[in-house]
Design a protein around this motif. Sequence first.
Motif, short mmCIF file in Angstrom:
data_model
loop_
_atom_site.label_atom_id
_atom_site.label_comp_id
_atom_site.label_asym_id
_atom_site.label_seq_id
_atom_site.Cartn_x
_atom_site.Cartn_y
_atom_site.Cartn_z
N GLN A 3 30.70 31.31 37.90
CA GLN A 3 31.82 31.21 37.04
C GLN A 3 32.43 30.16 38.35
O GLN A 3 32.44 30.33 39.67
CB GLN A 3 32.22 33.03 38.06
N GLU A 5 36.37 29.42 39.35
CA GLU A 5 37.77 30.00 39.69
C GLU A 5 38.25 29.39 40.36
O GLU A 5 37.57 28.46 41.11
CB GLU A 5 37.33 31.91 39.75
N THR A 6 40.05 29.41 40.31
CA THR A 6 40.52 28.47 41.68
C THR A 6 40.43 29.40 42.22
O THR A 6 40.17 30.41 42.97
CB THR A 6 41.84 28.59 40.96
N ALA A 10 45.64 31.16 40.98
CA ALA A 10 45.21 30.13 39.43
C ALA A 10 47.11 29.18 39.42
O ALA A 10 46.31 28.22 38.85
CB ALA A 10 45.42 30.80 38.55
N ALA A 24 38.35 22.37 34.88
CA ALA A 24 37.61 24.46 34.33
C ALA A 24 37.57 23.80 33.51
O ALA A 24 35.71 24.19 33.61
CB ALA A 24 39.00 25.19 34.67
N LEU A 35 33.86 30.74 32.76
CA LEU A 35 35.56 30.56 33.86
C LEU A 35 35.64 32.23 34.62
O LEU A 35 35.86 33.29 33.35
CB LEU A 35 36.64 30.29 32.84
N GLU A 36 36.15 32.38 35.05
CA GLU A 36 36.77 33.77 35.75
C GLU A 36 37.47 33.49 35.03
O GLU A 36 38.44 33.39 34.80
CB GLU A 36 36.96 33.82 37.18
N TYR A 37 37.82 35.78 34.86
CA TYR A 37 38.27 36.49 33.60
C TYR A 37 40.04 36.08 34.87
O TYR A 37 40.63 35.58 33.75
CB TYR A 37 38.44 37.97 34.10
N GLU A 38 40.29 36.14 35.83
CA GLU A 38 41.81 35.71 36.05
C GLU A 38 42.38 34.48 36.06
O GLU A 38 43.34 33.95 35.16
CB GLU A 38 42.59 36.05 37.40
N THR A 39 41.18 33.02 36.18
CA THR A 39 41.26 31.92 35.69
C THR A 39 41.37 31.55 34.05
O THR A 39 42.88 31.19 34.51
CB THR A 39 40.46 31.39 36.34
N GLN A 40 41.35 32.13 33.27
CA GLN A 40 41.10 32.02 32.59
C GLN A 40 42.49 32.68 32.04
O GLN A 40 42.98 32.06 30.72
CB GLN A 40 40.45 32.94 30.68
#
Length: 172
Positions: A3, A5-6, A10, A24, A35-40
């Motif tokens: 995954q 992620e930042t 993010a 990304a 892409l990790e959920y929070e990053t998306q």
Amino acid sequence: NKQIETVGEASERFNEDALRMMRAVRFQSQLGFDLEYETQVAVQKYAPLLKKIAVERIQIEFEKLLLGKWRSNGIDTMIQTNLYEYCPGLSEAEGALKDLLSSSRKVSNDIEAWSLLCYYMEKNLSSFNSRLFLRQWKLSNRVIDGVETVLNGVKNRKETPEDDAWYLFNLG
């Protein structure tokens, strides 16, 4: 976990450099990761920041995305987050990008990558002009001329016998 992620928040990373959103999706294309959920979620929220980034910087990341083995991963995220809307000439191109998602055509260089994109753009946008589109991306004349040659060849190929070696030779 495969995954992307930042590091840290993010929102902070994307406010520091909005090009990180393009990186990304490019990494998705090259690595096949999600892409990790929070990053998306953050990409979707901060996508308008991409307008402040130089076209040349966006172009480098997008071209690498088009050349990636898992191109559809990056393009799919661009569609889901509306990131494509802030890339030159792509704001009305959701249909073309969705068609490109389904293409398994492998590309190995910049001319092939941009030609494939323009092919789908032409199919979806009646008033599409590939030369103007590619100029918005500030591509070199070498790439623009190469793409034009490929697109003209594809159009004319339907009218040319398959064994016409002379035509194919002249096309390059």
